[in-house]
Design a protein around this motif. Sequence first.
Motif, PDB file in Angstrom:
ATOM      1  N   GLY A 140       0.807  -1.217   0.000  1.00 19.42           N
ATOM      2  CA  GLY A 140       0.000   0.000   0.000  1.00 19.42           C
ATOM      3  C   GLY A 140       0.837   1.263   0.000  1.00 19.42           C
ATOM      4  O   GLY A 140       0.488   2.253  -0.661  1.00 19.42           O
ATOM      5  N   VAL A 141       1.953   1.245   0.715  1.00 16.18           N
ATOM      6  CA  VAL A 141       2.824   2.420   0.762  1.00 16.18           C
ATOM      7  C   VAL A 141       3.547   2.611  -0.569  1.00 16.18           C
ATOM      8  O   VAL A 141       3.650   3.727  -1.090  1.00 16.18           O
ATOM      9  N   TRP A 142       4.060   1.518  -1.132  1.00 14.10           N
ATOM     10  CA  TRP A 142       4.841   1.621  -2.367  1.00 14.10           C
ATOM     11  C   TRP A 142       4.003   2.053  -3.565  1.00 14.10           C
ATOM     12  O   TRP A 142       4.427   2.850  -4.377  1.00 14.10           O
ATOM     13  N   GLU A 146       2.437   9.383  -3.871  1.00 18.09           N
ATOM     14  CA  GLU A 146       3.867   9.682  -3.744  1.00 18.09           C
ATOM     15  C   GLU A 146       4.241  10.016  -2.301  1.00 18.09           C
ATOM     16  O   GLU A 146       3.522  10.729  -1.602  1.00 18.09           O
ATOM     17  N   GLN A 147       5.382   9.474  -1.857  1.00 21.76           N
ATOM     18  CA  GLN A 147       5.828   9.688  -0.484  1.00 21.76           C
ATOM     19  C   GLN A 147       6.450  11.075  -0.277  1.00 21.76           C
ATOM     20  O   GLN A 147       6.438  11.592   0.838  1.00 21.76           O
ATOM     21  N   ASP A 148       6.994  11.653  -1.313  1.00 23.43           N
ATOM     22  CA  ASP A 148       7.627  12.976  -1.188  1.00 23.43           C
ATOM     23  C   ASP A 148       6.541  14.051  -1.223  1.00 23.43           C
ATOM     24  O   ASP A 148       6.072  14.474  -2.277  1.00 23.43           O
ATOM     25  N   VAL A 149       6.111  14.495  -0.046  1.00 24.11           N
ATOM     26  CA  VAL A 149       5.004  15.448   0.050  1.00 24.11           C
ATOM     27  C   VAL A 149       5.413  16.802  -0.525  1.00 24.11           C
ATOM     28  O   VAL A 149       4.615  17.483  -1.189  1.00 24.11           O
ATOM     29  N   ALA A 150       6.641  17.221  -0.308  1.00 20.38           N
ATOM     30  CA  ALA A 150       7.073  18.533  -0.810  1.00 20.38           C
ATOM     31  C   ALA A 150       7.053  18.557  -2.338  1.00 20.38           C
ATOM     32  O   ALA A 150       6.609  19.552  -2.950  1.00 20.38           O
ATOM     33  N   ALA A 151       7.521  17.498  -2.965  1.00 24.50           N
ATOM     34  CA  ALA A 151       7.497  17.448  -4.431  1.00 24.50           C
ATOM     35  C   ALA A 151       6.076  17.438  -4.955  1.00 24.50           C
ATOM     36  O   ALA A 151       5.758  18.104  -5.958  1.00 24.50           O
ATOM     37  N   ARG A 152       5.206  16.709  -4.293  1.00 19.50           N
ATOM     38  CA  ARG A 152       3.797  16.690  -4.716  1.00 19.50           C
ATOM     39  C   ARG A 152       3.160  18.065  -4.567  1.00 19.50           C
ATOM     40  O   ARG A 152       2.340  18.494  -5.391  1.00 19.50           O
ATOM     41  N   ALA A 153       3.519  18.776  -3.514  1.00 22.72           N
ATOM     42  CA  ALA A 153       2.958  20.113  -3.295  1.00 22.72           C
ATOM     43  C   ALA A 153       3.415  21.072  -4.385  1.00 22.72           C
ATOM     44  O   ALA A 153       2.632  21.900  -4.868  1.00 22.72           O
ATOM     45  N   ARG A 154       4.656  20.985  -4.789  1.00 24.78           N
ATOM     46  CA  ARG A 154       5.133  21.853  -5.860  1.00 24.78           C
ATOM     47  C   ARG A 154       4.453  21.533  -7.183  1.00 24.78           C
ATOM     48  O   ARG A 154       4.129  22.437  -7.966  1.00 24.78           O
ATOM     49  N   ALA A 163      -2.404  12.665   0.441  1.00 24.74           N
ATOM     50  CA  ALA A 163      -1.263  12.369   1.303  1.00 24.74           C
ATOM     51  C   ALA A 163      -0.825  10.928   1.081  1.00 24.74           C
ATOM     52  O   ALA A 163      -1.599  10.085   0.606  1.00 24.74           O
ATOM     53  N   PRO A 164       0.411  10.595   1.412  1.00 30.60           N
ATOM     54  CA  PRO A 164       0.863   9.199   1.287  1.00 30.60           C
ATOM     55  C   PRO A 164       0.008   8.274   2.146  1.00 30.60           C
ATOM     56  O   PRO A 164      -0.444   8.644   3.233  1.00 30.60           O
ATOM     57  N   LEU A 165      -0.209   7.080   1.647  1.00 31.04           N
ATOM     58  CA  LEU A 165      -0.979   6.080   2.380  1.00 31.04           C
ATOM     59  C   LEU A 165      -0.103   5.497   3.475  1.00 31.04           C
ATOM     60  O   LEU A 165       0.983   4.976   3.199  1.00 31.04           O
ATOM     61  N   GLU A 166      -0.564   5.581   4.697  1.00 29.72           N
ATOM     62  CA  GLU A 166       0.240   5.155   5.837  1.00 29.72           C
ATOM     63  C   GLU A 166      -0.673   4.653   6.943  1.00 29.72           C
ATOM     64  O   GLU A 166      -1.863   4.978   6.978  1.00 29.72           O
ATOM     65  N   LEU A 167      -0.103   3.828   7.817  1.00 32.83           N
ATOM     66  CA  LEU A 167      -0.830   3.328   8.982  1.00 32.83           C
ATOM     67  C   LEU A 167      -0.488   4.189  10.183  1.00 32.83           C
ATOM     68  O   LEU A 167       0.687   4.304  10.564  1.00 32.83           O
TER      69      LEU A 167
END
Length: 218
Positions: A140-142, A146-154, A163-167
């Motif tokens: 689910g995470v992979w 995208e895990q890079d939140v700053a890059a996604r925001a730009r 947001a990234p999928l996380e537990l």
Amino acid sequence: MTAPEPAPEPRPAVDGGHDPWAASPQVPAEPAARRWWREIRGALLVAVPVAVLAGPLLGLAWLWWAPRVPLVASGSDVILAEPEGQQAFGADGTFFLAGLALGAVAGVVVFLLRRHGGVASVIGLAAGALLGSFIAWRIGVWFGPEQDVAARAREAGDAVFDAPLELGARGVLLGLPFAALGLHLICMALWGPRDPQPVPAEFPRWGEATGDPGPTPG
């Protein structure tokens, strides 16, 4: 001279030639290394299929059904688009409930296929289910956002992005093994093999085997 004592007569056999007082034949013990290898092999035969099958299925189900947490860029910061939203708790709950469902199926299937597997099957089921939960989490995470939140925001600019999928609560990883062991235990209690009841020994009555009428009254 004293007369030699007569040789003792052999004790008569009963039950078709079986002597109940004779020592039981010694069964050669199985070597410890071979016994351990058989137990390890039985556990692996359960653990590997459970982890390989249940893990990806749970990961894909979580990836498909888990709610997404919306984020939005605010200057140089990234904040929640819905501060009152419960999407993060929904992602944990989805993982836990899907793990319970798949664990129940895994427990029943292992019982049907390995009913006489003993303790090795139970240990293999627990280990495989726990490993499957970890595999599902990483899938689910992979394959999630995208895990890079700053890059996604730009990239998103002023738009809302996921947001990234996380537990948030790692305890939900125990849903799959808990359900698998629980259903397996219930199936074993209801329909599992039973140990045969011991048959009480039957000894001949006085005089039946030897023809001795027994003591004379008086």
